[in-house]
Design an enzyme around this catalytic site. Sequence first.
Site, PDB file in Angstrom:
ATOM      1  N   SER A  26       4.442  -8.100  10.145  1.00  0.00           N
ATOM      2  CA  SER A  26       3.843  -9.221   9.426  1.00  0.00           C
ATOM      3  C   SER A  26       3.449  -8.843   7.998  1.00  0.00           C
ATOM      4  O   SER A  26       3.516  -9.676   7.086  1.00  0.00           O
ATOM      5  CB  SER A  26       2.623  -9.726  10.207  1.00  0.00           C
ATOM      6  OG  SER A  26       1.914 -10.650   9.448  1.00  0.00           O
ATOM      7  N   GLU A  27       3.048  -7.589   7.803  1.00  0.00           N
ATOM      8  CA  GLU A  27       2.676  -7.171   6.435  1.00  0.00           C
ATOM      9  C   GLU A  27       3.839  -7.392   5.472  1.00  0.00           C
ATOM     10  O   GLU A  27       3.660  -7.893   4.364  1.00  0.00           O
ATOM     11  CB  GLU A  27       2.286  -5.691   6.434  1.00  0.00           C
ATOM     12  CG  GLU A  27       1.001  -5.424   7.182  1.00  0.00           C
ATOM     13  CD  GLU A  27       0.603  -3.961   7.161  1.00  0.00           C
ATOM     14  OE1 GLU A  27      -0.580  -3.683   7.296  1.00  0.00           O
ATOM     15  OE2 GLU A  27       1.501  -3.086   7.030  1.00  0.00           O
ATOM     16  N   HIS A  28       5.062  -6.997   5.933  1.00  0.00           N
ATOM     17  CA  HIS A  28       6.243  -7.195   5.069  1.00  0.00           C
ATOM     18  C   HIS A  28       6.648  -8.667   5.019  1.00  0.00           C
ATOM     19  O   HIS A  28       7.026  -9.169   3.976  1.00  0.00           O
ATOM     20  CB  HIS A  28       7.437  -6.407   5.622  1.00  0.00           C
ATOM     21  CG  HIS A  28       7.365  -4.944   5.355  1.00  0.00           C
ATOM     22  ND1 HIS A  28       7.435  -4.408   4.093  1.00  0.00           N
ATOM     23  CD2 HIS A  28       7.243  -3.894   6.196  1.00  0.00           C
ATOM     24  CE1 HIS A  28       7.359  -3.089   4.167  1.00  0.00           C
ATOM     25  NE2 HIS A  28       7.234  -2.743   5.429  1.00  0.00           N
ATOM     26  N   TYR A  67       0.838  -1.203   0.000  1.00  0.00           N
ATOM     27  CA  TYR A  67       0.000   0.000   0.000  1.00  0.00           C
ATOM     28  C   TYR A  67       0.872   1.253   0.000  1.00  0.00           C
ATOM     29  O   TYR A  67       2.087   1.165   0.175  1.00  0.00           O
ATOM     30  CB  TYR A  67      -0.957   0.035   1.205  1.00  0.00           C
ATOM     31  CG  TYR A  67      -0.330  -0.167   2.568  1.00  0.00           C
ATOM     32  CD1 TYR A  67       0.398   0.835   3.212  1.00  0.00           C
ATOM     33  CD2 TYR A  67      -0.497  -1.384   3.227  1.00  0.00           C
ATOM     34  CE1 TYR A  67       0.938   0.625   4.469  1.00  0.00           C
ATOM     35  CE2 TYR A  67       0.051  -1.594   4.495  1.00  0.00           C
ATOM     36  CZ  TYR A  67       0.768  -0.582   5.110  1.00  0.00           C
ATOM     37  OH  TYR A  67       1.312  -0.792   6.346  1.00  0.00           O
TER      38      TYR A  67
END
Length: 491
Positions: free
Chosen positions: A209-211, A87
């Site tokens: 965690s997104e990465h 994003y």
Amino acid sequence: MKKHIVIAGGGIGGMISALYLKKAGHDVTLVEKKERLGGRLAFVREKGYKIDEGPTIVLLPDMLKGIVQEVGIDDTSLDLLQLDPLYTIQYQDGTSYTKYYDLERQLEEIRRVFPKEDESFLAFMEEMTERFQKGQQAFLEKSFHEKRTFFTKDNMKILMKLKAYRTVQSALKKYFSDERLRDAYALQTLYVGGNPYEASAIYSLVSYSEHAHGIYYLKGGYASLVDILEKQLMAVGVNVKRNETVEQFEFEGKRAVRANIGGQSVEADAFVINGDYPAALKQLGLQEQDRRKYIPSSGCVMVYLGLNRVYQDAPVHQFFMGKQFDQHMKEVFQSKTVPQDPSFYTFNPSIIDPSLAPKGSSVLYMLIPVPSGQHINWAEETDFVEEMIDRLEKRGFPQLRESIVWKKVRTPNDSMRDGLFEGGSFGLAPNLFQSGVFRPQVKVPETENLYAVGASVHPGGGVPIVMQSAKLMASVLLKDLNERKEVKRSG
Ligand SMILES: Cc1cc2nc3c(=O)[nH]c(=O)nc-3n(C[C@H](O)[C@H](O)[C@H](O)COP(=O)(O)OP(=O)(O)OC[C@H]3O[C@@H](n4cnc5c(N)ncnc54)[C@H](O)[C@@H]3O)c2cc1C
């Protein structure tokens, strides 16, 4: 021996619980007060368009797929699309920062926007890797309905390692010197309705965690998960009752024996509450079971738009930061007033999923964090919504107003009506003293056979985490049933 279990609520928590319990060989009745299953996982449908009403960001894909498989669904039925870029964050000063799953692209982007912070980013990712593994095993995968299982030496060590005693924002100071970058890695506490200036640093694991694990999109929208689960509920023979409310439980001592469902008395051996915990206890007349004073998560004003064009250049997920993020958070969590210059999130899924709108058209969703509670009459705040649409047009979606075919708005007043605690969108706030052992547990205190599942219950909110709560709940319930059977046998 086959037992009968009644579940009050057909949200993701109730549906996954039903599948685990049915798989264990029991008769399961799933009661949903609305016409449709799914709870907060729902679509807004209008004039041939559809858009997710709630969840949009698919995190922890392995947890999600793992649980779906465990309840007997082939995970290929989940059409998950990995997003890279993840994003973009637009700041008021004109800076734009994009996050990537691909490490090399991420490092390039950091060097472009925040020179000299690349090493700090690598340090953040490295330190969080071990913390995530430890935290997941110690806290996400364990129930603390027996308190002593939480207060062990090992868990205390892990909590210290996770810097649980610090806030997300203060813990990030160790890594990032630019305030904008800290905001970029702190705002994720808002995914579970928490204030990054108050929430425990454990929640920094979300931005990690997104990465590390990626962000996914479920084709057809996140709420299409409901159809997949519903099909399985039917296939395995769960007794689903829609448009019916569990009104009360009848007890014999500490044992619930019957549920009152729309005036009918239904016997069962165990009962599960999937309504939003403190509000559900109240609705079921069970306040005595848990008299703690809980703090709700933040609320949201949601604006859903059907458009007669597609914004091809706008990313699927985008955050638009206000001038002062800390001021916005004070308005949401402390003064509890209508925010003056809020940060907001947009979801523009039509660029990757044309099935959501007629040809050449698109859907767009804006989420604005606002205070929960009943003290604001949002029906009177129409200027707020109009001003936010103006900002949306100015900051990322030119000629937006003239492209709007339809518009729908949801506020904390709607969430309150739906039975969410204090109109908070995400269950109890993820504060330290409402996390881990301090959050309501999967077994309701002072009862023998009453259980709870959902976003306000340990381990917390977010679709995969609620699924995990269902898994924990089912294992505790099944163990109790087994032990009860053994007692009976030996007696
Ligand atoms: C705006 C918004 C955005 C979000 N974004 C994300 C996201 O991007 N990613 C993510 O992972 N999560 C997100 N979430 C969070 C996620 O939606 C929730 O954590 C999850 O869906 C909660 O599921 P649940 O089972 O706890 O409860 P719910 O979905 O609230 O379901 C409870 C159900 O129980 C029913 N019920 C209650 N009481 C009774 C009764 N007595 N009898 C019968 N039925 C009853 C209700 O009608 C409801 O259907 C978002 C939530 C919102 C609101």
